[in-house]
Design a protein around this motif. Sequence first.
Motif, PDB file in Angstrom:
ATOM      1  N   ALA A 143      14.517  24.976   3.099  1.00  0.00           N
ATOM      2  CA  ALA A 143      14.281  24.245   1.860  1.00  0.00           C
ATOM      3  C   ALA A 143      13.097  24.845   1.116  1.00  0.00           C
ATOM      4  N   ALA A 144      13.340  25.289  -0.097  1.00  0.00           N
ATOM      5  CA  ALA A 144      12.277  25.866  -0.916  1.00  0.00           C
ATOM      6  C   ALA A 144      11.305  24.776  -1.363  1.00  0.00           C
ATOM      7  N   ASP A 145      10.043  25.143  -1.478  1.00  0.00           N
ATOM      8  CA  ASP A 145       9.008  24.214  -1.928  1.00  0.00           C
ATOM      9  C   ASP A 145       9.170  23.989  -3.435  1.00  0.00           C
ATOM     10  N   LEU A 146       9.366  22.741  -3.827  1.00  0.00           N
ATOM     11  CA  LEU A 146       9.547  22.408  -5.243  1.00  0.00           C
ATOM     12  C   LEU A 146       8.355  21.656  -5.810  1.00  0.00           C
ATOM     13  N   THR A 147       7.264  21.625  -5.055  1.00  0.00           N
ATOM     14  CA  THR A 147       6.092  20.854  -5.457  1.00  0.00           C
ATOM     15  C   THR A 147       5.572  21.249  -6.830  1.00  0.00           C
ATOM     16  N   GLY A 148       5.614  22.535  -7.146  1.00  0.00           N
ATOM     17  CA  GLY A 148       5.037  23.009  -8.392  1.00  0.00           C
ATOM     18  C   GLY A 148       5.948  22.940  -9.591  1.00  0.00           C
ATOM     19  N   GLU A 149       7.178  22.482  -9.410  1.00  0.00           N
ATOM     20  CA  GLU A 149       8.069  22.380 -10.562  1.00  0.00           C
ATOM     21  C   GLU A 149       7.588  21.289 -11.517  1.00  0.00           C
ATOM     22  N   ALA A 150       7.748  21.552 -12.805  1.00  0.00           N
ATOM     23  CA  ALA A 150       7.188  20.655 -13.819  1.00  0.00           C
ATOM     24  C   ALA A 150       7.731  19.229 -13.714  1.00  0.00           C
ATOM     25  N   TRP A 151       9.000  19.087 -13.308  1.00  0.00           N
ATOM     26  CA  TRP A 151       9.600  17.757 -13.230  1.00  0.00           C
ATOM     27  C   TRP A 151       9.058  16.919 -12.080  1.00  0.00           C
ATOM     28  N   ALA A 152       8.403  17.577 -11.101  1.00  0.00           N
ATOM     29  CA  ALA A 152       7.961  16.861  -9.897  1.00  0.00           C
ATOM     30  C   ALA A 152       6.982  15.738 -10.234  1.00  0.00           C
ATOM     31  N   LYS A 153       6.183  15.937 -11.264  1.00  0.00           N
ATOM     32  CA  LYS A 153       5.210  14.908 -11.639  1.00  0.00           C
ATOM     33  C   LYS A 153       5.874  13.655 -12.197  1.00  0.00           C
ATOM     34  N   ASP A 154       7.151  13.774 -12.603  1.00  0.00           N
ATOM     35  CA  ASP A 154       7.858  12.640 -13.186  1.00  0.00           C
ATOM     36  C   ASP A 154       8.678  11.846 -12.171  1.00  0.00           C
ATOM     37  N   LEU A 155       8.744  12.318 -10.928  1.00  0.00           N
ATOM     38  CA  LEU A 155       9.477  11.579  -9.913  1.00  0.00           C
ATOM     39  C   LEU A 155       8.827  10.226  -9.670  1.00  0.00           C
TER      40      LEU A 155
ATOM     41  N   ALA B 281      15.727  27.058 -11.599  1.00  0.00           N
ATOM     42  CA  ALA B 281      15.881  26.969 -13.049  1.00  0.00           C
ATOM     43  C   ALA B 281      17.014  26.020 -13.431  1.00  0.00           C
ATOM     44  N   PHE B 282      18.094  26.058 -12.668  1.00  0.00           N
ATOM     45  CA  PHE B 282      19.221  25.159 -12.959  1.00  0.00           C
ATOM     46  C   PHE B 282      18.811  23.698 -12.783  1.00  0.00           C
ATOM     47  N   LEU B 283      18.123  23.386 -11.682  1.00  0.00           N
ATOM     48  CA  LEU B 283      17.676  22.010 -11.467  1.00  0.00           C
ATOM     49  C   LEU B 283      16.694  21.589 -12.550  1.00  0.00           C
ATOM     50  N   ASN B 284      15.815  22.503 -12.934  1.00  0.00           N
ATOM     51  CA  ASN B 284      14.850  22.190 -13.984  1.00  0.00           C
ATOM     52  C   ASN B 284      15.573  21.854 -15.288  1.00  0.00           C
ATOM     53  N   TRP B 285      16.560  22.660 -15.637  1.00  0.00           N
ATOM     54  CA  TRP B 285      17.331  22.417 -16.861  1.00  0.00           C
ATOM     55  C   TRP B 285      18.064  21.083 -16.781  1.00  0.00           C
ATOM     56  N   MET B 286      18.583  20.765 -15.599  1.00  0.00           N
ATOM     57  CA  MET B 286      19.353  19.537 -15.422  1.00  0.00           C
ATOM     58  C   MET B 286      18.521  18.301 -15.736  1.00  0.00           C
ATOM     59  N   VAL B 287      17.231  18.314 -15.407  1.00  0.00           N
ATOM     60  CA  VAL B 287      16.425  17.102 -15.571  1.00  0.00           C
ATOM     61  C   VAL B 287      15.456  17.154 -16.745  1.00  0.00           C
ATOM     62  N   THR B 288      15.409  18.284 -17.468  1.00  0.00           N
ATOM     63  CA  THR B 288      14.477  18.369 -18.608  1.00  0.00           C
ATOM     64  C   THR B 288      15.185  18.612 -19.940  1.00  0.00           C
ATOM     65  N   SER B 289      16.348  19.274 -19.928  1.00  0.00           N
ATOM     66  CA  SER B 289      17.056  19.519 -21.187  1.00  0.00           C
ATOM     67  C   SER B 289      17.737  18.241 -21.648  1.00  0.00           C
TER      68      SER B 289
END
Length: 437
Positions: A126-138, A337-345
């Motif tokens: 499992a890749a670390d997703l802590t630094g993804e921008a959406w993580a702060k919105d969980l 990038a796909f997950l980021n697009w899914m929750v931010t676009s």
Amino acid sequence: MKKISLLMLAAIMLIVLASGCGSSNNGGKATNAPKNTNDTGKTEATEAPKKDVTIKVFQFKVEIADALTKMAAEYEKETGVKVDIETHGGGEDYSALLKAELAAGEEPEIFNSSGWAGFDPYVDRAADLTGEAWAKDLVEASKAQITRDGKLLGMPMNLEAYGFTYNKDLFAKAGISELPQTLDELEAAAKKLKDAGIIPFALTSEWWSMGIHTLNIAFANQADPAAFIEDVKAGTVKLKDDPIMKQWIRLVDIMFANGQDNALTTDYNTQVAEFAAGKYAMIQHGNWIQGMIDEIDPALNLGMMAVPLLDKPNVFTGVPNNWIVNSKSDQVEEAKAFLNWMVTSETGKKYIATDFKFVPALSSIEPNPEAVGKIGGDFATFANANPAQVKGWNWDRFPDGITQQWGAAMQEYLGKQITSDQLLEKFDKAVQDIVKK
């Protein structure tokens, strides 16, 4: 249903989830507030790459399969990145199929996993997703089940709730004006339905429905579900000796005695479709079936009722699954990038809230009351008025393999091949067989 009701639905879910957050029941630590950094110190979102590549998503949620495929096509139009959606759920054992896929050397870029102990087999990839921008919105309470050593290792998919979804018109036809609060009243309601020529319960032989959702009713009614489960795993408590399990057996007996004749050959899709067609009064599923119901009869007058067991009936809520980015894939950044697009676009957020009919796990995505529908709306009303009667999900606190064995034992019990005492003995044996490995 007003928008505030959906916001309250999310809030109630979070309160319940928060009450169950703490250290994981496995070797890894679970922290409630992972830092918003990754190994490079970046906090911005992963950019969607414009490459001629394909990423594979191996996912189990059959209810969103068509919409997810359409969303993937939109992503390809915008980025040039093809997203191949492969769905295995319903009557299939997703966990076994995923493990077979990985054992064969296939490495999907994104796959699904539950949290807590259910995530154990996949921690190393499992890749670390802590630094993804959406993580702060969980929402805070959704993080612990997928966090290890301070690192967020997955994206919580959504929030869900279940109890008995019921057909209000059929209840009225049978003269049931008050929802049952006890097992005696549930049994009496089932008799009224039968007397009116209505089959009370839509049953299924799916192992996951019986071995996960049905059994959780007993665990969630414990005074401290997490502590109780630890004792069960340690072997210091036996399910066959627990008084709540004895009450739970009676609940199961009421359900099984008042379902359709062909329950042992009824799969999930058939169960939901026939319920949507008005053939049964109750079904043990939650707001995730709303989309399937709407395809058959969007005007069906449904609600969610609490499940009687002890002093007061309860409903149950949690994070059903997580999106995991496979660190062993060659296209980790494309997957992120796909997950980021899914929750931010705007496109992705629309699919989540409207087409998937999700109650989002991110505060940055507004729930759509019309899409969530009557089941979720009824839950919101009940939860708002009775927060103490909203309990959590606990099956993922057990190691993988146990719930499958429980489901198989439940199939035997549904088929009247074993007694209730033998059923509980099989439950205990399944725990010890897996835990001792």
